[in-house]
Design a protein around this motif. Structure first.
Motif, PDB file in Angstrom:
ATOM      1  N   GLN A  47       5.194  -9.498  -9.955  1.00 56.81           N
ATOM      2  CA  GLN A  47       6.658  -8.364  -9.303  1.00 56.81           C
ATOM      3  C   GLN A  47       6.336  -6.959  -9.626  1.00 56.81           C
ATOM      4  OE1 GLN A  47       8.731  -9.892  -7.295  1.00 56.81           O
ATOM      5  NE2 GLN A  47       9.035  -7.842  -7.041  1.00 56.81           N
ATOM      6  N   ALA A  48       5.737  -6.856 -10.978  1.00 49.66           N
ATOM      7  CA  ALA A  48       5.757  -4.969 -10.949  1.00 49.66           C
ATOM      8  C   ALA A  48       4.472  -4.919 -10.150  1.00 49.66           C
ATOM      9  CB  ALA A  48       5.750  -4.986 -12.981  1.00 49.66           C
ATOM     10  N   LYS A  49       3.738  -5.600  -9.534  1.00 48.37           N
ATOM     11  CA  LYS A  49       2.700  -4.446  -9.043  1.00 48.37           C
ATOM     12  C   LYS A  49       3.188  -4.911  -8.063  1.00 48.37           C
ATOM     13  CE  LYS A  49      -0.770  -8.103 -10.050  1.00 48.37           C
ATOM     14  NZ  LYS A  49      -1.932  -8.250  -9.951  1.00 48.37           N
ATOM     15  N   ILE A  50       3.647  -5.183  -7.382  1.00 48.66           N
ATOM     16  CA  ILE A  50       4.353  -5.897  -5.968  1.00 48.66           C
ATOM     17  C   ILE A  50       4.726  -3.846  -6.054  1.00 48.66           C
ATOM     18  CG2 ILE A  50       5.786  -6.294  -4.176  1.00 48.66           C
ATOM     19  CD1 ILE A  50       4.808  -9.005  -5.316  1.00 48.66           C
ATOM     20  N   ASP A  51       6.268  -3.762  -6.926  1.00 47.12           N
ATOM     21  CA  ASP A  51       6.874  -2.665  -6.910  1.00 47.12           C
ATOM     22  C   ASP A  51       6.719  -1.369  -7.283  1.00 47.12           C
ATOM     23  OD1 ASP A  51       9.051  -5.278  -7.060  1.00 47.12           O
ATOM     24  OD2 ASP A  51       9.499  -4.852  -8.668  1.00 47.12           O
ATOM     25  N   ALA A  52       5.885  -1.786  -7.903  1.00 49.68           N
ATOM     26  CA  ALA A  52       4.991  -0.054  -7.986  1.00 49.68           C
ATOM     27  C   ALA A  52       4.298   0.261  -6.924  1.00 49.68           C
ATOM     28  CB  ALA A  52       3.796  -0.343  -9.050  1.00 49.68           C
ATOM     29  N   ASN A  59      -0.006  -5.712   5.202  1.00 50.05           N
ATOM     30  CA  ASN A  59      -0.801  -5.783   3.368  1.00 50.05           C
ATOM     31  C   ASN A  59      -1.052  -6.406   2.536  1.00 50.05           C
ATOM     32  OD1 ASN A  59      -1.351  -4.839   0.897  1.00 50.05           O
ATOM     33  ND2 ASN A  59      -0.599  -2.410   1.121  1.00 50.05           N
ATOM     34  N   HIS A  60      -2.925  -6.924   3.012  1.00 49.41           N
ATOM     35  CA  HIS A  60      -3.680  -7.705   2.491  1.00 49.41           C
ATOM     36  C   HIS A  60      -3.351  -8.410   0.794  1.00 49.41           C
ATOM     37  CE1 HIS A  60      -6.465 -11.256   1.739  1.00 49.41           C
ATOM     38  NE2 HIS A  60      -6.876 -10.311   1.032  1.00 49.41           N
ATOM     39  N   HIS A  61      -3.196  -7.283   0.414  1.00 51.14           N
ATOM     40  CA  HIS A  61      -2.856  -7.056  -0.949  1.00 51.14           C
ATOM     41  C   HIS A  61      -1.291  -7.543  -1.662  1.00 51.14           C
ATOM     42  CE1 HIS A  61      -6.801  -5.378  -2.535  1.00 51.14           C
ATOM     43  NE2 HIS A  61      -7.002  -4.361  -1.669  1.00 51.14           N
ATOM     44  N   ILE A  62      -0.417  -7.296  -0.694  1.00 51.11           N
ATOM     45  CA  ILE A  62       0.952  -7.702  -0.693  1.00 51.11           C
ATOM     46  C   ILE A  62       1.198  -9.240  -0.063  1.00 51.11           C
ATOM     47  CG2 ILE A  62       3.117  -7.327  -0.015  1.00 51.11           C
ATOM     48  CD1 ILE A  62       2.206  -4.393   0.201  1.00 51.11           C
ATOM     49  N   ASP A  63       0.298  -9.422   0.664  1.00 54.09           N
ATOM     50  CA  ASP A  63       0.864 -10.577   0.688  1.00 54.09           C
ATOM     51  C   ASP A  63       0.260 -11.656   0.704  1.00 54.09           C
ATOM     52  OD1 ASP A  63       0.756 -12.771   3.406  1.00 54.09           O
ATOM     53  OD2 ASP A  63      -1.346 -12.772   3.715  1.00 54.09           O
ATOM     54  N   GLU A  64      -1.292 -11.484  -0.357  1.00 54.71           N
ATOM     55  CA  GLU A  64      -1.651 -12.103  -1.315  1.00 54.71           C
ATOM     56  C   GLU A  64      -0.845 -11.594  -2.579  1.00 54.71           C
ATOM     57  OE1 GLU A  64      -4.702 -14.218  -1.204  1.00 54.71           O
ATOM     58  OE2 GLU A  64      -4.153 -13.984   0.781  1.00 54.71           O
ATOM     59  N   TRP A  65      -0.680 -11.244  -2.860  1.00 54.71           N
ATOM     60  CA  TRP A  65      -0.070 -11.589  -4.297  1.00 54.71           C
ATOM     61  C   TRP A  65       1.326 -11.771  -4.211  1.00 54.71           C
ATOM     62  CZ3 TRP A  65      -0.112  -5.382  -5.282  1.00 54.71           C
ATOM     63  CH2 TRP A  65      -1.835  -4.973  -5.916  1.00 54.71           C
ATOM     64  N   MET A  66       2.357 -11.715  -2.340  1.00 58.31           N
ATOM     65  CA  MET A  66       3.710 -12.504  -2.329  1.00 58.31           C
ATOM     66  C   MET A  66       2.721 -14.131  -2.541  1.00 58.31           C
ATOM     67  SD  MET A  66       5.960 -10.450  -2.484  1.00 58.31           S
ATOM     68  CE  MET A  66       7.013 -11.659  -1.215  1.00 58.31           C
ATOM     69  N   LYS A  67       2.198 -14.911  -2.000  1.00 57.44           N
ATOM     70  CA  LYS A  67       1.722 -16.109  -1.939  1.00 57.44           C
ATOM     71  C   LYS A  67       1.162 -16.105  -3.186  1.00 57.44           C
ATOM     72  CE  LYS A  67      -0.568 -16.511   2.636  1.00 57.44           C
ATOM     73  NZ  LYS A  67      -2.038 -16.100   3.332  1.00 57.44           N
ATOM     74  N   ASP A  68       0.912 -15.559  -4.336  1.00 54.73           N
ATOM     75  CA  ASP A  68       0.727 -16.107  -5.371  1.00 54.73           C
ATOM     76  C   ASP A  68       1.905 -15.960  -6.502  1.00 54.73           C
ATOM     77  OD1 ASP A  68      -1.001 -16.181  -7.978  1.00 54.73           O
ATOM     78  OD2 ASP A  68      -1.267 -13.695  -8.674  1.00 54.73           O
ATOM     79  N   LEU A  69       2.748 -15.029  -5.922  1.00 55.67           N
ATOM     80  CA  LEU A  69       4.003 -15.116  -6.498  1.00 55.67           C
ATOM     81  C   LEU A  69       4.522 -16.181  -6.602  1.00 55.67           C
ATOM     82  CD1 LEU A  69       5.752 -13.142  -8.177  1.00 55.67           C
ATOM     83  CD2 LEU A  69       6.630 -12.161  -6.226  1.00 55.67           C
ATOM     84  N   LYS A  70       5.198 -16.346  -5.206  1.00 55.12           N
ATOM     85  CA  LYS A  70       6.142 -18.092  -4.870  1.00 55.12           C
ATOM     86  C   LYS A  70       5.086 -19.151  -5.436  1.00 55.12           C
ATOM     87  CE  LYS A  70       7.064 -16.099  -0.557  1.00 55.12           C
ATOM     88  NZ  LYS A  70       7.078 -15.771   1.385  1.00 55.12           N
TER      89      LYS A  70
END
Length: 118
Positions: A77-82, A37-48
């Protein structure tokens, strides 16, 4: 009496059997979906990246910037968790961990029982 090589061979067989369990296969499928999932991957990179930045802000005593950074982290984190796939992943991971923990406990109990019988 078994030697080390025999025990390792049996452990390898057990590992293969565990990988064929529905609970483990399901977890692996969901994990693959998460990683694709591209969105999750990008959000995780941004989160880190933001988490590292937040630690630096805290270490340098920049309290207001730290608070803003933490708020941004919470939003990501909320976006990812949702995402339903993330909830599904966490449930599958929990189920797989519970299964493995049960197996470990069973082996430990049997080893302890065998030891006490001697």
């Amino acid at each position: 009496m078994h030697n080390k090589e025999e025990i390792l061979a049996e452990a390898h067989k057990l590992s293969k059997q565990i990988q064929r369990l529905d609970t483990v296969k399901y977890y692996q499928r969901v994990e693959t979906q998460i990683h694709r999932n591209h969105h999750i991957d990008e959000w995780m990179k941004d989160l880190k990246q933001r988490q590292k930045q937040s630690v630096n802000l805290q270490n340098y005593g920049k309290i207001e910037a730290y608070k803003r950074s933490e708020a941004e982290i919470d939003q990501i984190q909320a976006k990812i968790d949702a995402l339903p796939i993330v909830t599904e992943f966490r449930e599958a991971q929990s189920d797989a961990n519970d299964l493995l923990q049960m197996m470990i406990n069973t082996m430990a109990d049997r080893l302890n029982a065998a030891h006490q019988d001697k």
